[in-house]
Design an enzyme around this catalytic site. Structure first.
Site, PDB file in Angstrom:
ATOM      1  CB  THR A   1      43.032  41.854  86.298  1.00 19.07           C
ATOM      2  OG1 THR A   1      41.821  41.400  85.690  1.00 19.07           O
ATOM      3  CG2 THR A   1      43.302  43.297  85.910  1.00 19.07           C
TER       4      THR A   1
ATOM      5  CG  HIS B   1      42.812  48.745  85.984  1.00 23.59           C
ATOM      6  ND1 HIS B   1      42.050  47.936  86.804  1.00 23.59           N
ATOM      7  CD2 HIS B   1      43.104  49.835  86.733  1.00 23.59           C
ATOM      8  CE1 HIS B   1      41.884  48.528  87.975  1.00 23.59           C
ATOM      9  NE2 HIS B   1      42.517  49.679  87.959  1.00 23.59           N
TER      10      HIS B   1
ATOM     11  CG  HIS C   1      45.181  52.026  89.262  1.00 25.27           C
ATOM     12  ND1 HIS C   1      43.816  52.150  89.505  1.00 25.27           N
ATOM     13  CD2 HIS C   1      45.693  53.269  89.392  1.00 25.27           C
ATOM     14  CE1 HIS C   1      43.535  53.404  89.789  1.00 25.27           C
ATOM     15  NE2 HIS C   1      44.654  54.104  89.723  1.00 25.27           N
TER      16      HIS C   1
ATOM     17  CG  HIS D   1      49.232  46.538  77.355  1.00 34.79           C
ATOM     18  ND1 HIS D   1      48.926  45.847  76.195  1.00 34.79           N
ATOM     19  CD2 HIS D   1      48.050  46.728  78.002  1.00 34.79           C
ATOM     20  CE1 HIS D   1      47.614  45.649  76.151  1.00 34.79           C
ATOM     21  NE2 HIS D   1      47.056  46.166  77.236  1.00 34.79           N
ATOM     22  CD  GLU D   2      47.776  48.299  81.806  1.00 36.51           C
ATOM     23  OE1 GLU D   2      47.626  47.088  81.575  1.00 36.51           O
ATOM     24  OE2 GLU D   2      46.839  49.117  81.675  1.00 36.51           O
TER      25      GLU D   2
ATOM     26  CG  HIS E   1      45.220  50.566  77.685  1.00 33.91           C
ATOM     27  ND1 HIS E   1      44.507  50.320  76.534  1.00 33.91           N
ATOM     28  CD2 HIS E   1      45.516  49.347  78.210  1.00 33.91           C
ATOM     29  CE1 HIS E   1      44.364  49.023  76.369  1.00 33.91           C
ATOM     30  NE2 HIS E   1      44.983  48.402  77.368  1.00 33.91           N
TER      31      HIS E   1
ATOM     32  CG  HIS F   1      43.091  45.714  74.195  1.00 33.81           C
ATOM     33  ND1 HIS F   1      42.171  45.290  75.140  1.00 33.81           N
ATOM     34  CD2 HIS F   1      44.224  45.995  74.883  1.00 33.81           C
ATOM     35  CE1 HIS F   1      42.728  45.305  76.324  1.00 33.81           C
ATOM     36  NE2 HIS F   1      43.974  45.743  76.203  1.00 33.81           N
TER      37      HIS F   1
END
Ligand SMILES: COc1ccc(S(=O)(=O)[C@H](CC(=O)O)C(F)F)cc1
Ligand SMILES: [Zn+2]
Length: 137
Positions: free
Chosen positions: A56, A59, A72, A94-95, A98, A104
């Site tokens: 990972t 996120h 984070h 990308h984060e 979100h 996704h």
């Protein structure tokens, strides 16, 4: 990675979404921002501890109060501005997707596809990403 490089890559990642929406982003060093950017390792105060190098990478929490919108980044990763290690601009973009409410995509060309690849076209957002952010903002 020098702090000013991190700041510049984070700014660029926000700009990706600003260009594709009516959103504007303002950096705040003082107040608790809507979208916080934290570099943390392993257990870091939420239910999703990081896992050391690789695995990972980061996120983010969807829009909302408190931890909502926060992002984070696993500080155990080798973050870079290039093609070695993990490209902070790509992962941050990308984060932030979100953090703005995007899920996704199943399209491997989409920024919101759930696996990392360092190489993205100059225009990092797919038509699908643009349509999805337009649907929200
Ligand atoms: C392209 O940007 C990313 C791809 C994959 C990830 S991730 O492999 O860390 C992913 C987290 C995420 O999708 O945000 C995984 F579920 F942990 C982060 C950023
Ligand atoms: Zn994701």
């Amino acid at each position: 990675m020098p702090r000013n490089t991190v700041d510049s890559l984070v700014d660029s990642a926000f700009s990706v979404w600003a260009r594709a929406s009516s959103l504007t982003f303002v950096r705040s060093y003082t107040r608790n921002a809507d979208i916080m950017v934290h570099f943390v390792t392993y257990e870091h105060g939420d239910l999703f501890p990081f896992d050391g190098p690789r695995g990972t990478l980061a996120h983010a929490f969807g829009p909302g109060l408190g931890v909502g919108g926060d992002t984070h980044f696993d500080d155990s990763e080798h973050w870079t501005a290039g093609d070695t290690g993990f490209n902070l601009f790509v992962v941050a973009a990308h984060e932030f997707g979100h953090a703005l409410g995007l899920k996704h995509s199943r399209n491997p060309e989409s920024l919101m596809y759930p696996s990392y690849k360092s190489s993205h076209p100059a225009n990092i957002l797919s038509d699908e990403d643009v349509a999805n952010i337009h649907a929200l903002y």
